[in-house]
Design a protein around this motif. Sequence first.
Motif, PDB file in Angstrom:
ATOM      1  N   LYS A  52       0.754  -1.301  -0.091  1.00  0.00           N
ATOM      2  CA  LYS A  52      -0.008  -0.267  -0.056  1.00  0.00           C
ATOM      3  C   LYS A  52       0.848   1.390  -0.003  1.00  0.00           C
ATOM      4  N   SER A 136      -6.467  -0.505   8.338  1.00  0.00           N
ATOM      5  CA  SER A 136      -7.955  -1.200   8.487  1.00  0.00           C
ATOM      6  C   SER A 136      -8.947  -0.323   9.584  1.00  0.00           C
ATOM      7  N   SER A 139     -10.224   6.435  10.512  1.00  0.00           N
ATOM      8  CA  SER A 139      -9.033   7.441  10.519  1.00  0.00           C
ATOM      9  C   SER A 139      -9.407   8.494  11.778  1.00  0.00           C
ATOM     10  N   LEU A 172     -13.490  10.881   6.062  1.00  0.00           N
ATOM     11  CA  LEU A 172     -13.468  10.187   4.726  1.00  0.00           C
ATOM     12  C   LEU A 172     -12.040  10.218   4.381  1.00  0.00           C
ATOM     13  N   THR A 175      -9.538  13.278  -1.079  1.00  0.00           N
ATOM     14  CA  THR A 175      -9.958  12.518  -2.340  1.00  0.00           C
ATOM     15  C   THR A 175      -8.840  12.169  -3.152  1.00  0.00           C
ATOM     16  N   VAL A 176      -8.367  10.848  -3.649  1.00  0.00           N
ATOM     17  CA  VAL A 176      -7.432  10.683  -4.407  1.00  0.00           C
ATOM     18  C   VAL A 176      -7.792  10.499  -5.834  1.00  0.00           C
ATOM     19  N   ILE A 188      -9.420   7.272  -7.232  1.00  0.00           N
ATOM     20  CA  ILE A 188      -8.816   6.189  -6.500  1.00  0.00           C
ATOM     21  C   ILE A 188      -9.507   5.917  -5.165  1.00  0.00           C
ATOM     22  N   ARG A 189      -9.825   7.172  -4.820  1.00  0.00           N
ATOM     23  CA  ARG A 189     -10.652   7.292  -3.235  1.00  0.00           C
ATOM     24  C   ARG A 189     -11.671   8.387  -3.118  1.00  0.00           C
ATOM     25  N   PRO A 190     -12.877   8.280  -3.101  1.00  0.00           N
ATOM     26  CA  PRO A 190     -13.776   9.430  -3.260  1.00  0.00           C
ATOM     27  C   PRO A 190     -13.315  10.445  -2.070  1.00  0.00           C
ATOM     28  N   GLY A 191     -13.278   9.995  -0.873  1.00  0.00           N
ATOM     29  CA  GLY A 191     -12.800  11.084   0.137  1.00  0.00           C
ATOM     30  C   GLY A 191     -13.738  12.188   0.367  1.00  0.00           C
ATOM     31  N   LEU A 194     -15.063  14.998  -3.332  1.00  0.00           N
ATOM     32  CA  LEU A 194     -15.120  14.515  -4.595  1.00  0.00           C
ATOM     33  C   LEU A 194     -15.894  15.334  -5.517  1.00  0.00           C
TER      34      LEU A 194
END
Length: 212
Positions: A52, A136, A139, A172, A175-176, A188-191, A194
């Motif tokens: 990762k 996992s 956050s 969240l 945003t990636v 890749i990630r909404p975050g 978005l």
Amino acid sequence: GWREAVAAAAGALQAGGLVAVPTDTVYGVACLAQDSAAVRSIYSLKGRNGAKPLAICLGDVERLYRYCRVNVPDELLRDLLPGPVTLVLERSEELNKDLNPFTSLVGVRIPDHPFMRDLARACSGPLALTSANVSSQGSTLSVLEFQDLWPQLSLVIDGGPIGDIQSPECRLGSTVVDLSVSGKFSIIRPGCALTPTVEILKKKYGLVPESS
């Protein structure tokens, strides 16, 4: 004071330590991206899967060109950064080969948080940045939420609670968005950012979603 906190955090990082920091999204853990031993420490701290990737964090858009190959307009970078967005770009030769050795890309963060930007400017190279939590797990929005990690950190910078601790949206993270393919983007990630991010990419710059 502020300057003392920045100096203390920069000193701990230069000495190879891990520092917990507030950002504009969630709490993070930072180390020097060019320090391979510190990068390994972050993975073991989080119990994180070695495949990762870690993002890098910089203080200013100008510095991004040193560590990435940019194929979008400078104005696009400045429309999204600083802000709660991670831009994934082609990495340059300058970046530590031990940081994400399995990919030619790297995510770049310039948090819209004055402490983080001052800290990044106080360090010679980029910071590696990840969320302050065990992999996992959720956050964190306050320093107490990751106190199980404190013993392994050189320093914890308490910037107070970030956002609304009761709100799941606040957890969240950034945003990636992958901008490594010219003319396209993929999420890749909404975050947490978005909608405004996609609006800027599509409407203002005419980028198309990768899948289309």
